[in-house]
Design a protein around this motif. Structure first.
Motif, PDB file in Angstrom:
ATOM      1  N   GLN A 108      29.568  43.812  29.995  1.00 25.50           N
ATOM      2  CA  GLN A 108      28.580  44.794  29.556  1.00 25.50           C
ATOM      3  C   GLN A 108      27.951  45.511  30.745  1.00 25.50           C
ATOM      4  OE1 GLN A 108      25.904  42.447  27.213  1.00 25.50           O
ATOM      5  NE2 GLN A 108      27.324  42.277  25.466  1.00 25.50           N
ATOM      6  N   LEU A 109      27.674  44.762  31.816  1.00 28.29           N
ATOM      7  CA  LEU A 109      27.094  45.362  33.011  1.00 28.29           C
ATOM      8  C   LEU A 109      28.065  46.360  33.632  1.00 28.29           C
ATOM      9  CD1 LEU A 109      24.812  45.456  35.123  1.00 28.29           C
ATOM     10  CD2 LEU A 109      25.892  43.487  36.244  1.00 28.29           C
ATOM     11  N   GLU A 110      29.334  46.006  33.682  1.00 27.16           N
ATOM     12  CA  GLU A 110      30.330  46.916  34.250  1.00 27.16           C
ATOM     13  C   GLU A 110      30.451  48.187  33.406  1.00 27.16           C
ATOM     14  OE1 GLU A 110      33.476  44.049  36.571  1.00 27.16           O
ATOM     15  OE2 GLU A 110      33.553  44.071  34.369  1.00 27.16           O
ATOM     16  N   ARG A 111      30.424  48.040  32.079  1.00 29.07           N
ATOM     17  CA  ARG A 111      30.497  49.225  31.219  1.00 29.07           C
ATOM     18  C   ARG A 111      29.260  50.102  31.400  1.00 29.07           C
ATOM     19  NH1 ARG A 111      32.540  45.441  27.484  1.00 29.07           N
ATOM     20  NH2 ARG A 111      30.535  45.329  26.400  1.00 29.07           N
ATOM     21  N   ARG A 112      28.115  49.473  31.516  1.00 31.92           N
ATOM     22  CA  ARG A 112      26.877  50.230  31.690  1.00 31.92           C
ATOM     23  C   ARG A 112      26.889  51.021  32.987  1.00 31.92           C
ATOM     24  NH1 ARG A 112      21.172  47.463  30.486  1.00 31.92           N
ATOM     25  NH2 ARG A 112      22.004  47.824  28.392  1.00 31.92           N
ATOM     26  N   LEU A 113      27.425  50.420  34.048  1.00 31.05           N
ATOM     27  CA  LEU A 113      27.458  51.087  35.352  1.00 31.05           C
ATOM     28  C   LEU A 113      28.659  52.008  35.498  1.00 31.05           C
ATOM     29  CD1 LEU A 113      26.441  48.090  37.646  1.00 31.05           C
ATOM     30  CD2 LEU A 113      25.012  50.031  36.988  1.00 31.05           C
ATOM     31  N   GLY A 114      29.683  51.785  34.693  1.00 30.08           N
ATOM     32  CA  GLY A 114      30.882  52.603  34.789  1.00 30.08           C
ATOM     33  C   GLY A 114      31.757  52.269  35.983  1.00 30.08           C
ATOM     34  N   VAL A 115      31.645  51.037  36.503  1.00 29.35           N
ATOM     35  CA  VAL A 115      32.464  50.619  37.635  1.00 29.35           C
ATOM     36  C   VAL A 115      32.920  49.181  37.411  1.00 29.35           C
ATOM     37  CG1 VAL A 115      31.318  52.134  39.306  1.00 29.35           C
ATOM     38  CG2 VAL A 115      30.456  49.807  38.945  1.00 29.35           C
ATOM     39  N   SER A 116      33.979  48.798  38.121  1.00 28.84           N
ATOM     40  CA  SER A 116      34.434  47.408  38.108  1.00 28.84           C
ATOM     41  C   SER A 116      33.740  46.658  39.240  1.00 28.84           C
ATOM     42  CB  SER A 116      35.953  47.358  38.286  1.00 28.84           C
ATOM     43  OG  SER A 116      36.398  46.014  38.380  1.00 28.84           O
ATOM     44  N   LEU A 117      33.126  45.545  38.932  1.00 29.46           N
ATOM     45  CA  LEU A 117      32.395  44.754  39.918  1.00 29.46           C
ATOM     46  C   LEU A 117      33.193  43.555  40.410  1.00 29.46           C
ATOM     47  CD1 LEU A 117      28.905  44.746  38.147  1.00 29.46           C
ATOM     48  CD2 LEU A 117      29.637  46.204  40.047  1.00 29.46           C
ATOM     49  N   LEU A 118      34.016  42.999  39.545  1.00 31.60           N
ATOM     50  CA  LEU A 118      34.796  41.806  39.874  1.00 31.60           C
ATOM     51  C   LEU A 118      36.246  42.024  39.490  1.00 31.60           C
ATOM     52  CD1 LEU A 118      32.329  39.108  38.496  1.00 31.60           C
ATOM     53  CD2 LEU A 118      32.787  39.562  40.903  1.00 31.60           C
ATOM     54  N   ASP A 119      37.152  41.687  40.390  1.00 26.25           N
ATOM     55  CA  ASP A 119      38.581  41.679  40.080  1.00 26.25           C
ATOM     56  C   ASP A 119      38.949  40.302  39.554  1.00 26.25           C
ATOM     57  OD1 ASP A 119      39.350  44.252  40.670  1.00 26.25           O
ATOM     58  OD2 ASP A 119      39.666  43.828  42.804  1.00 26.25           O
ATOM     59  N   ARG A 120      39.505  40.246  38.354  1.00 20.50           N
ATOM     60  CA  ARG A 120      39.917  38.982  37.769  1.00 20.50           C
ATOM     61  C   ARG A 120      41.440  38.985  37.660  1.00 20.50           C
ATOM     62  NH1 ARG A 120      36.016  41.756  35.373  1.00 20.50           N
ATOM     63  NH2 ARG A 120      34.033  40.828  34.743  1.00 20.50           N
ATOM     64  N   ASN A 121      42.086  38.010  38.262  1.00 17.60           N
ATOM     65  CA  ASN A 121      43.539  37.901  38.157  1.00 17.60           C
ATOM     66  C   ASN A 121      43.929  36.432  38.202  1.00 17.60           C
ATOM     67  OD1 ASN A 121      43.643  37.127  40.982  1.00 17.60           O
ATOM     68  ND2 ASN A 121      43.325  39.300  41.463  1.00 17.60           N
ATOM     69  N   ARG A 122      45.220  36.159  38.239  1.00 13.55           N
ATOM     70  CA  ARG A 122      45.696  34.768  38.200  1.00 13.55           C
ATOM     71  C   ARG A 122      45.237  33.969  39.410  1.00 13.55           C
ATOM     72  NH1 ARG A 122      51.967  36.137  36.607  1.00 13.55           N
ATOM     73  NH2 ARG A 122      51.561  37.011  34.520  1.00 13.55           N
ATOM     74  N   ARG A 123      45.010  34.649  40.519  1.00 11.55           N
ATOM     75  CA  ARG A 123      44.607  33.929  41.737  1.00 11.55           C
ATOM     76  C   ARG A 123      43.119  33.621  41.759  1.00 11.55           C
ATOM     77  NH1 ARG A 123      47.232  38.094  45.896  1.00 11.55           N
ATOM     78  NH2 ARG A 123      46.218  39.446  44.351  1.00 11.55           N
ATOM     79  N   GLY A 124      42.346  34.218  40.856  1.00 14.23           N
ATOM     80  CA  GLY A 124      40.926  33.928  40.811  1.00 14.23           C
ATOM     81  C   GLY A 124      40.099  35.185  40.638  1.00 14.23           C
ATOM     82  N   VAL A 125      38.895  35.146  41.192  1.00 17.05           N
ATOM     83  CA  VAL A 125      37.932  36.231  41.060  1.00 17.05           C
ATOM     84  C   VAL A 125      37.576  36.724  42.455  1.00 17.05           C
ATOM     85  CG1 VAL A 125      35.645  36.888  40.195  1.00 17.05           C
ATOM     86  CG2 VAL A 125      37.013  35.205  38.942  1.00 17.05           C
ATOM     87  N   ALA A 126      37.485  38.042  42.617  1.00 20.42           N
ATOM     88  CA  ALA A 126      37.118  38.639  43.902  1.00 20.42           C
ATOM     89  C   ALA A 126      36.187  39.812  43.648  1.00 20.42           C
ATOM     90  CB  ALA A 126      38.361  39.109  44.663  1.00 20.42           C
ATOM     91  N   LEU A 127      35.318  40.074  44.615  1.00 23.86           N
ATOM     92  CA  LEU A 127      34.406  41.207  44.520  1.00 23.86           C
ATOM     93  C   LEU A 127      35.131  42.507  44.848  1.00 23.86           C
ATOM     94  CD1 LEU A 127      31.229  39.832  46.310  1.00 23.86           C
ATOM     95  CD2 LEU A 127      31.312  40.653  43.965  1.00 23.86           C
ATOM     96  N   THR A 128      34.852  43.554  44.081  1.00 17.68           N
ATOM     97  CA  THR A 128      35.305  44.887  44.448  1.00 17.68           C
ATOM     98  C   THR A 128      34.332  45.472  45.466  1.00 17.68           C
ATOM     99  OG1 THR A 128      33.999  45.967  42.729  1.00 17.68           O
ATOM    100  CG2 THR A 128      36.215  45.198  42.120  1.00 17.68           C
ATOM    101  N   ALA A 129      34.647  46.650  45.980  1.00 18.39           N
ATOM    102  CA  ALA A 129      33.726  47.309  46.907  1.00 18.39           C
ATOM    103  C   ALA A 129      32.388  47.574  46.222  1.00 18.39           C
ATOM    104  CB  ALA A 129      34.341  48.608  47.421  1.00 18.39           C
ATOM    105  N   ALA A 130      32.450  48.020  44.969  1.00 20.10           N
ATOM    106  CA  ALA A 130      31.209  48.244  44.214  1.00 20.10           C
ATOM    107  C   ALA A 130      30.477  46.922  43.983  1.00 20.10           C
ATOM    108  CB  ALA A 130      31.523  48.922  42.884  1.00 20.10           C
ATOM    109  N   GLY A 131      31.247  45.849  43.756  1.00 19.64           N
ATOM    110  CA  GLY A 131      30.632  44.545  43.546  1.00 19.64           C
ATOM    111  C   GLY A 131      29.907  44.033  44.769  1.00 19.64           C
TER     112      GLY A 131
END
Length: 328
Positions: A41-64
Motif C-alpha cells: 500500500q505504501l509503494e502504491r501511495r508513493l508510486g515507487v518500488s521500495l523493496l525488490d523481492r525475489n528468490r534470493r531475498g529482499v533488497a532496497l531499491t534506490a528509492a527505498g
C-alpha cells in the motif's frame, strides 16, 4: 496524496532493516501478511518500488534507501515530540546530557561541579552512551544536550557551542615497544604489523577498510588493547577510561579535535540556555593541570555557536575571540 502514517513508516523501517518479512513481522509483533500488505500500500501511495523481492531475498531499491533514511528521521522527530512534551509538563525534571562514556571527562566534571555550586541551577542527568549514539539521542528526544566531538560526530542540524580544542593520543598495550616512546606520528601507528589500528564506525554506521577489529563499545576496545590485539587514536581527554594495562602516547600530527556542546534547535529552552552559558564561561577559566590518567582538554577556545545554515552569537553574548593554549 494522503499524508503518510507513522505506522506505515515503522513497518517499512523494520522490513528495510531486517530485509526479511518474517523477521520484521516478529520484531513488530504482527503477522507477516498485514506487513506485506502495508508495504505494498505504501509503494502504491508513493508510486515507487521500495523493496525488490525475489528468490534470493529482499533488497532496497534506490528509492527505498532514501525512504529508509528519511523515515528514520521522521520517526525520531515524532518520538521527540512526545518525549519533550511530557518532560515539559514536569517542571522538576532534570536536563538530560548525553556523552560518550569516558569522553571529555575532566571538562564534564568541571561543568557539573560548577552547576552544583550555582543556586537554582537545573539538575543534570548524565546519560553515557557508546560511539555515535549522541545524535540519535538528541533527535529522538531522549537527551536535551550532548557533549560531542568535531569532526568525528554527526552534528548535522544541531546548534553547537565550541568548548575546547585538543590533540590526540595513541592508546597502546603497556608492553608494546611503541608505548616506550615519548611521542608518535600517524605514520608510526598506521601499519603496525602486530597491532592493527582499531576501526571505529563512520557517521553512517559503516566501517573503513583495514585489518584492525571493528569496534563500537569502549569496554570491548579497552580489552582488545590490553590483550595486545589493537591500538587506537583518540582525543587526549578520552583517556578517563584508560586501564593500567594501557599507555597513552601523544600523536603529534593527528588532527586536532573540537569538543562541543550540542542541542536541537527545537529543544532550546531557558534551562538549555543556562547550561550552555555555564559551559561557555568555563572556556575562560584555566583547567587544572592534566593528570596522567584523566587529562583536561588542553586547548581552551572561545568561539561562536553554530547553527545549520548560519551562526549565532556565543551563548553568553560575548564577541567571539579565538584563544588557544597548548597545555600538553
Amino acid at each position: 496524496m494522503h499524508d503518510l502514517e507513522t505506522r506505515q513508516l515503522r513497518y517499512f523501517v523494520a522490513a528495510a532493516e531486517e530485509l526479511h518479512f518474517g523477521r520484521a513481522a516478529r520484531r513488530l509483533g504482527i503477522a507477516q501478511p498485514p506487513l506485506s500488505r502495508a508495504i505494498s500500500q505504501l509503494e502504491r501511495r508513493l508510486g515507487v518500488s521500495l523493496l525488490d523481492r525475489n528468490r534470493r531475498g529482499v533488497a532496497l531499491t534506490a528509492a527505498g534507501e532514501v525512504m529508509l533514511r528519511e523515515a528514520r528521521v521522521a520517526l525520531d522527530a515524532v518520538a521527540a515530540v512526545a518525549r519533550r512534551t511530557r518532560r515539559a509538563g514536569d517542571p522538576a525534571r532534570p536536563l538530560v546530557l548525553t556523552t560518550k562514556a569516558g569522553a571529555s571527562h575532566e571538562l564534564l566534571r568541571r561543568l557539573l561541579d560548577t552547576l552544583d555550586d550555582e543556586p537554582g541551577a537545573v539538575p543534570i542527568e548524565v546519560l553515557p552512551c557508546e560511539v555515535g549514539e549522541q545524535a540519535r539521542l538528541l533527535r529522538d528526544g531522549r537527551a536535551d544536550v550532548a557533549v560531542m566531538h568535531r569532526p568525528f560526530d554527526d552534528l548535522a542540524g544541531f546548534d553547537t557551542e565550541d568548548l575546547c580544542v585538543e590533540g590526540q593520543v595513541a592508546l597502546l598495550p603497556a608492553g608494546h615497544p611503541l608505548a616506550a616512546l615519548e611521542q608518535l606520528t600517524l605514520a608510526d601507528v598506521q601499519d603496525v604489523p602486530d597491532l592493527p589500528i582499531a576501526r571505529w564506525p563512520r557517521i553512517d554506521g559503516s566501517y573503513p577498510d583495514g585489518p584492525g577489529p571493528e569496534v563500537r563499545s569502549q569496554s570491548q576496545l579497552a580489552q582488545l588493547v590490553a590483550l595486545g590485539r589493537t591500538l587506537l587514536v583518540i582525543p587526549a581527554s578520552s583517556r578517563a577510561w584508560q586501564w593500567p594495562a594501557h599507555v597513552a602516547v601523544p600523536v603529534i600530527d593527528a588532527p586536532r579535535v573540537t569538543t562541543v556542546i550540542a542541542w536541537p534547535p527545537s529543544g532550546y529552552s531557558p534551562a538549555v540556555a543556562s547550561l550552555v552559558a555555564t559551559a561557555a564561561r568555563l572556556r575562560d577559566t584555566p583547567p587544572p593541570p592534566p593528570s596522567r590518567t584523566a587529562p583536561a582538554c588542553p586547548g581552551m577556545i572561545v568561539s561562536t555557536a553554530h547553527q545549520a545554515g548560519g551562526q549565532r552569537t556565543p551563548a553568553d553574548g560575548r564577541e567571539a575571540k579565538p584563544l588557544e593554549r597548548d597545555g600538553r
